[in-house]
Scaffold this active site. Structure first.
Site, PDB file in Angstrom:
ATOM      1  CE1 TYR A 134      11.933 -32.276  95.032  1.00 52.01           C
ATOM      2  CE2 TYR A 134      10.961 -34.141  93.923  1.00 52.01           C
ATOM      3  CZ  TYR A 134      11.582 -32.909  93.878  1.00 52.01           C
ATOM      4  OH  TYR A 134      11.836 -32.313  92.661  1.00 52.01           O
ATOM      5  CE  LYS A 185      26.855 -27.064  92.315  1.00 51.44           C
ATOM      6  NZ  LYS A 185      27.649 -26.792  91.115  1.00 51.44           N
ATOM      7  CG  ASP A 218      27.037 -27.653  87.936  1.00 54.41           C
ATOM      8  OD1 ASP A 218      27.471 -28.770  88.272  1.00 54.41           O
ATOM      9  OD2 ASP A 218      27.591 -26.589  88.275  1.00 54.41           O
ATOM     10  CG  ASP A 242      11.372 -33.992  89.649  1.00 55.29           C
ATOM     11  OD1 ASP A 242      10.899 -34.337  88.566  1.00 55.29           O
ATOM     12  OD2 ASP A 242      10.722 -33.391  90.519  1.00 55.29           O
ATOM     13  CG  ASP A 246      10.853 -32.921  83.268  1.00 53.90           C
ATOM     14  OD1 ASP A 246      10.526 -34.060  83.667  1.00 53.90           O
ATOM     15  OD2 ASP A 246      10.080 -31.943  83.327  1.00 53.90           O
TER      16      ASP A 246
END
Ligand SMILES: NC(=O)c1ccc[n+]([C@@H]2O[C@H](COP(=O)([O-])OP(=O)(O)OC[C@H]3O[C@@H](n4cnc5c(N)ncnc54)[C@H](O)[C@@H]3O)[C@@H](O)[C@H]2O)c1
Length: 348
Positions: A134, A185, A218, A242, A246
């Protein structure tokens, strides 16, 4: 307490009005001296003046004890420039490296998972908030052609990774938790996430009482849905945090329920609901104000007013238990009426 209030755009204005109502009520019930200063920074302000925030804007924010934000984003500003300057800008300029997102189900009926309830959904996500993908380092070459090359770099620094992981462990100890899970990851992103692996092991060694586990992001996304009860504290990077928060919002009953803090311990920090400005709902008295109200509780908690924060949470829980909610979580009230009910229910 001097609080800057940026209601922003869309439903940000609707839900901020209710959070402010609750803060005023807290001030009255607990005798807390809370001064709220409204800053007009928003899409309207940008379109009228050409200014996203003034030249001394970040210094001005630093002069407050905390900042409360509703939401930013407006279709009339397609490149989202004002939101980038105000919200992402504040995160970077005020060095708000801790994105603090508690995921706590407040009522079994709000859980979207079959046969799961409050005991299963109660964990905290710490998202690194100042690095990752970001930071907008990169560029586009031959943009708009079939030869276009787009590069967006992911930044991971020892300092940045270390301070968010240490914060997660310190929080776990402080709250009496026994587990911290780091998600990355590193199987596919073998440079940047090797740093996360190294630092996680290094910091974990300082906390022998905490079980430190690792999951690939994942797998963690899958387990958040299949078995959220296994988590107490999760720490991860900016992008992954982020996304998974959610999922966390959905586990709490929807985006309208989720609260967050953007924190630099000991410095001016910023609190906001997780949701955006939801333009189609704006000004219709339908937005759920609970995420915003719970964000004001996080602000009180972070500023050391823990019993006031608990009282706000308790009043929100009572509203849900008795069905005094907006339609997104099954009730029949408007934004303002939910705020009124919670304010009236708030007691010492
Ligand atoms: N922190 C922020 O300010 C922030 C965060 C996310 C998105 N945005 C911006 O918000 C704008 C809209 O984005 P989006 O539609 O992807 O996300 P959004 O969060 O605004 O809305 C997503 C969905 O959730 C529902 N929703 C969200 N908040 C709700 C609430 N309080 N009560 C009831 N329902 C609620 C909306 O109806 C919509 O269906 C965009 O400009 C985006 O950039 C801002």
């Amino acid at each position: 307490m001097n609080i800057a209030v940026i209601a922003g755009d869309g439903i940000g204005k609707d839900v901020t009005a209710e959070a402010v109502k609750i803060l005023s009520r807290v001030s009255k019930v607990f005798g807390l001296d809370i001064t709220l200063e409204r800053l007009p920074w928003s899409a309207d302000h940008y379109l009228q003046t050409g200014e996203t925030l003034p030249a001394n804007g970040y210094d001005l924010l630093r002069s407050f004890d905390a900042v409360f934000v509703g939401a930013l984003g407006d279709p009339r500003v397609p490149d989202n420039r004002h939101a980038r300057d105000i919200l992402l800008g504040a995160r970077f300029e005020l060095d708000l490296y801790v994105n603090y997102r508690p995921v706590r189900l407040l009522d079994d009926r709000l859980c979207p998972l079959k046969d799961r309830g409050r005991a299963d959904v109660n964990f905290t996500v710490f998202r690194e908030n100042t690095e990752g993908v970001y930071v907008s380092i990169g560029g586009r070459f031959k943009a708009g052609t079939e030869d276009e090359v787009a590069i967006q770099e992911e930044i991971n620094t020892y300092k940045g990774v270390h301070r968010i992981i240490r914060h997660a462990f310190a929080f776990a100890v402080d709250r009496g938790h026994t587990k911290v899970c780091m998600a990355d990851k590193s199987n596919a992103m073998q440079q940047g996430h090797a740093l996360w692996q190294r630092v996680f092991k290094e910091v974990a060694a300082d906390y022998p009482g905490i079980t430190a586990t690792h999951q690939y992001i994942d797998a963690l996304a899958m387990f958040l849905v299949r078995d959220p009860a296994q988590y107490q504290v999760i720490v991860t990077n900016n992008l992954f945090g982020d996304i998974i928060t959610d999922i966390g919002g959905a586990l709490q009953g929807g985006l309208g329920m989720a609260a967050s803090g953007n924190i630099h311990p000991g410095r001016t920090s910023l609190f906001e609901p997780v949701h955006g400005s939801a333009p189609p709902l704006a000004g219709k008295n339908v937005a759920n104000p609970m995420g915003a109200i719970l964000s004001s509780a996080l602000m009180l908690e972070t500023l050391g007013h823990t019993s006031e924060a608990a009282a706000v949470e308790g009043a929100v829980e009572a509203a849900i238990a008795t069905g005094q909610t907006t339609t997104d979580i099954g009730g029949g009230l408007g934004t303002r009426e939910v705020g009124d009910w919670i304010a009236a229910a708030l007691t010492r």
